[in-house]
Design a protein around this motif. Structure first.
Motif, PDB file in Angstrom:
ATOM      1  N   LEU A   1       3.818  38.640 -34.470  1.00 31.08           N
ATOM      2  CA  LEU A   1       3.978  37.903 -33.219  1.00 31.08           C
ATOM      3  C   LEU A   1       5.377  37.311 -33.114  1.00 31.08           C
ATOM      4  N   VAL A   2       5.909  36.809 -34.211  1.00 28.72           N
ATOM      5  CA  VAL A   2       7.280  36.286 -34.217  1.00 28.72           C
ATOM      6  C   VAL A   2       8.252  37.361 -33.744  1.00 28.72           C
ATOM      7  N   ILE A   3       8.116  38.550 -34.279  1.00 34.25           N
ATOM      8  CA  ILE A   3       9.032  39.650 -33.961  1.00 34.25           C
ATOM      9  C   ILE A   3       8.867  40.094 -32.512  1.00 34.25           C
ATOM     10  N   ARG A   4       7.642  40.135 -32.017  1.00 32.59           N
ATOM     11  CA  ARG A   4       7.427  40.517 -30.620  1.00 32.59           C
ATOM     12  C   ARG A   4       8.023  39.477 -29.675  1.00 32.59           C
ATOM     13  N   LEU A   5       7.929  38.221 -30.036  1.00 34.96           N
ATOM     14  CA  LEU A   5       8.538  37.171 -29.227  1.00 34.96           C
ATOM     15  C   LEU A   5      10.058  37.297 -29.241  1.00 34.96           C
ATOM     16  N   ALA A   6      10.618  37.542 -30.403  1.00 34.11           N
ATOM     17  CA  ALA A   6      12.074  37.674 -30.512  1.00 34.11           C
ATOM     18  C   ALA A   6      12.584  38.852 -29.683  1.00 34.11           C
ATOM     19  N   LYS A   7      11.839  39.933 -29.653  1.00 29.75           N
ATOM     20  CA  LYS A   7      12.242  41.089 -28.860  1.00 29.75           C
ATOM     21  C   LYS A   7      12.131  40.818 -27.360  1.00 29.75           C
TER      22      LYS A   7
ATOM     23  N   ASN B   1      10.104  42.892 -42.301  1.00 31.17           N
ATOM     24  CA  ASN B   1       9.720  43.423 -40.994  1.00 31.17           C
ATOM     25  C   ASN B   1      10.737  43.044 -39.924  1.00 31.17           C
ATOM     26  N   ALA B   2      11.203  41.793 -39.957  1.00 30.72           N
ATOM     27  CA  ALA B   2      12.192  41.345 -38.975  1.00 30.72           C
ATOM     28  C   ALA B   2      13.502  42.113 -39.125  1.00 30.72           C
ATOM     29  N   ARG B   3      13.879  42.371 -40.366  1.00 26.01           N
ATOM     30  CA  ARG B   3      15.117  43.125 -40.609  1.00 26.01           C
ATOM     31  C   ARG B   3      14.976  44.561 -40.108  1.00 26.01           C
ATOM     32  N   ILE B   4      13.849  45.182 -40.368  1.00 29.54           N
ATOM     33  CA  ILE B   4      13.610  46.558 -39.920  1.00 29.54           C
ATOM     34  C   ILE B   4      13.604  46.629 -38.396  1.00 29.54           C
ATOM     35  N   GLU B   5      13.030  45.608 -37.765  1.00 27.18           N
ATOM     36  CA  GLU B   5      12.925  45.589 -36.302  1.00 27.18           C
ATOM     37  C   GLU B   5      14.208  45.125 -35.615  1.00 27.18           C
ATOM     38  N   GLY B   6      15.202  44.701 -36.401  1.00 26.27           N
ATOM     39  CA  GLY B   6      16.494  44.338 -35.846  1.00 26.27           C
ATOM     40  C   GLY B   6      16.585  42.943 -35.252  1.00 26.27           C
ATOM     41  N   VAL B   7      15.700  42.037 -35.662  1.00 26.96           N
ATOM     42  CA  VAL B   7      15.741  40.670 -35.109  1.00 26.96           C
ATOM     43  C   VAL B   7      15.882  39.614 -36.209  1.00 26.96           C
TER      44      VAL B   7
ATOM     45  N   PRO C   1      15.420  37.689 -25.812  1.00 24.66           N
ATOM     46  CA  PRO C   1      16.672  37.966 -26.533  1.00 24.66           C
ATOM     47  C   PRO C   1      17.592  36.768 -26.707  1.00 24.66           C
ATOM     48  N   ASP C   2      17.366  35.702 -25.947  1.00 20.33           N
ATOM     49  CA  ASP C   2      18.203  34.502 -26.077  1.00 20.33           C
ATOM     50  C   ASP C   2      17.534  33.416 -26.911  1.00 20.33           C
ATOM     51  N   SER C   3      16.447  33.771 -27.572  1.00 23.82           N
ATOM     52  CA  SER C   3      15.668  32.774 -28.308  1.00 23.82           C
ATOM     53  C   SER C   3      15.854  32.908 -29.811  1.00 23.82           C
ATOM     54  N   THR C   4      15.461  31.835 -30.509  1.00 24.60           N
ATOM     55  CA  THR C   4      15.272  31.888 -31.955  1.00 24.60           C
ATOM     56  C   THR C   4      13.794  31.583 -32.194  1.00 24.60           C
TER      57      THR C   4
ATOM     58  N   ALA D   1       8.520  31.310 -19.307  1.00 23.55           N
ATOM     59  CA  ALA D   1       9.133  29.986 -19.504  1.00 23.55           C
ATOM     60  C   ALA D   1      10.520  30.090 -20.122  1.00 23.55           C
ATOM     61  N   ALA D   2      10.896  31.264 -20.605  1.00 18.70           N
ATOM     62  CA  ALA D   2      12.207  31.519 -21.230  1.00 18.70           C
ATOM     63  C   ALA D   2      12.573  30.449 -22.263  1.00 18.70           C
ATOM     64  N   PRO D   3      11.707  30.196 -23.226  1.00 21.85           N
ATOM     65  CA  PRO D   3      12.013  29.175 -24.243  1.00 21.85           C
ATOM     66  C   PRO D   3      13.140  29.635 -25.159  1.00 21.85           C
ATOM     67  N   ARG D   4      13.931  28.687 -25.617  1.00 21.65           N
ATOM     68  CA  ARG D   4      15.032  29.020 -26.534  1.00 21.65           C
ATOM     69  C   ARG D   4      14.608  28.869 -27.995  1.00 21.65           C
ATOM     70  N   ARG D   5      13.681  27.941 -28.248  1.00 21.37           N
ATOM     71  CA  ARG D   5      13.209  27.696 -29.613  1.00 21.37           C
ATOM     72  C   ARG D   5      11.690  27.819 -29.621  1.00 21.37           C
ATOM     73  N   VAL D   6      11.196  28.771 -30.415  1.00 18.41           N
ATOM     74  CA  VAL D   6       9.759  29.065 -30.423  1.00 18.41           C
ATOM     75  C   VAL D   6       9.232  28.964 -31.847  1.00 18.41           C
ATOM     76  N   LEU D   7       8.023  28.439 -31.984  1.00 20.59           N
ATOM     77  CA  LEU D   7       7.368  28.332 -33.286  1.00 20.59           C
ATOM     78  C   LEU D   7       6.042  29.074 -33.248  1.00 20.59           C
ATOM     79  N   ASP D   8       5.797  29.890 -34.269  1.00 20.59           N
ATOM     80  CA  ASP D   8       4.500  30.544 -34.462  1.00 20.59           C
ATOM     81  C   ASP D   8       3.832  29.908 -35.675  1.00 20.59           C
ATOM     82  N   VAL D   9       2.716  29.238 -35.450  1.00 19.58           N
ATOM     83  CA  VAL D   9       1.977  28.578 -36.525  1.00 19.58           C
ATOM     84  C   VAL D   9       0.961  29.558 -37.105  1.00 19.58           C
ATOM     85  N   GLY D  10       1.181  29.946 -38.372  1.00 25.43           N
ATOM     86  CA  GLY D  10       0.321  30.924 -39.012  1.00 25.43           C
ATOM     87  C   GLY D  10       0.787  32.331 -38.694  1.00 25.43           C
TER      88      GLY D  10
END
Length: 264
Positions: free
Chosen positions: A102-108, A135-141, A111-114, A87-96
């Motif tokens: 999961l946030v980091i895997r989605l960001a990777k 974790n996000a900083r270590i993973e570069g996102v 690449p055009d999403s937040t 679906a190539a979403p630009r804005r994604v929310l992970d609840v919980g």
């Protein structure tokens, strides 16, 4: 990725819970060894069997969730990402969001999403907002992810704020909701018309939800449609003990959309 450091995600099993069951089963076994004083001490073999079995299930589950045991925690997250990414979403929310995995895997993968992750990070969990951010900083996102403390019962974003909403094994944990299906409705409230959702939870567990039909009705009440509704084991073969009813035997994966204009 930050060189020389590894992210710390942990598993979905509370280590404190595992330690408590192990301690109780160990104590019962030790007491049963006193049977030479009195045969009544052999009665402690009964709780040892019960708590020992629970300890075994929990320990094996932890192993299955780690790379050495099949990395099923990562594989489940990858399954969810694969259902969101087209679906190539630009804005994604992970609840919980827990540890932010999961946030980091989605960001990777997008690449055009937040990607935003919210969690209450209760004291009985070993996760924290700082851990997610590290974790996000270590993973570069880190530049495309954000984390905030919020209750999934009352998400602090306006209606239709996100192009995609995901949640993994969270709704049944919302302590301030008598009806766990209300958490599903709240998560779908912040999904925009035309957006996609992917939820995984213990929807088939009667201890958490009255019925799967109740979950379906909640999704309809939120104005969303269902394109996929099936047990997790049907999408990803689960070895022992992940199929156990107290582990992921009641887990159902639900995906769908909120009908409406697909434009942002």
């Amino acid at each position: 990725m930050t060189v020389g450091r590894a992210p710390r995600y942990g598993t979905w099993i509370r280590s404190g819970r595992l330690r408590r069951f192990a301690a109780v089963s160990g104590a019962c076994l030790a007491l049963s060894a006193l049977a030479w004083l009195s045969p009544w001490f052999l009665l402690f073999l009964v709780p040892f069997a019960v708590f020992g079995y629970i300890t075994l299930i929990l320990a094996l589950t932890v192993r299955r969730f780690t790379p050495r045991g099949g990395d099923f925690q990562r594989r489940i997250h990858d399954l969810m990402v694969a259902k969101v990414a087209p679906a190539a979403p630009r804005r994604v929310l992970d609840v919980g969001c827990g540890s932010g995995s999961l946030v980091i895997r989605l960001a990777k993968a997008l690449p055009d999403s937040t990607v935003t992750g919210i969690d209450s990070w209760g004291t009985d969990w070993e996760y924290s907002q700082k851990q997610c951010e590290n974790n996000a900083r270590i993973e570069g996102v880190a530049a495309r992810t954000a984390f905030g403390r919020q209750s999934a019962a009352a998400i602090e974003f306006p209606d239709g704020s996100f192009d995609a909403v995901v949640s993994c094994l969270t709704f049944h944990e919302i302590g301030d909701l008598a009806d766990k299906s209300d958490g599903v409705v709240e998560a779908l409230r912040v999904l925009r018309p035309g957006g996609r959702y992917v939820f995984l939870d213990l929807f088939a567990d009667p201890a958490c939800y009255p019925s799967t039909e109740d979950v379906r009705e909640a999704i309809g009440r939120a104005g969303a449609s269902i394109t996929e509704f099936g047990i997790l084991a049907g999408s990803l073969p689960l070895p022992f003990p992940l199929r156990h009813p107290k582990v992921l035997g009641h887990a159902i994966l639900i995906a769908g959309t909120k009908p409406g204009n697909a434009s942002s």
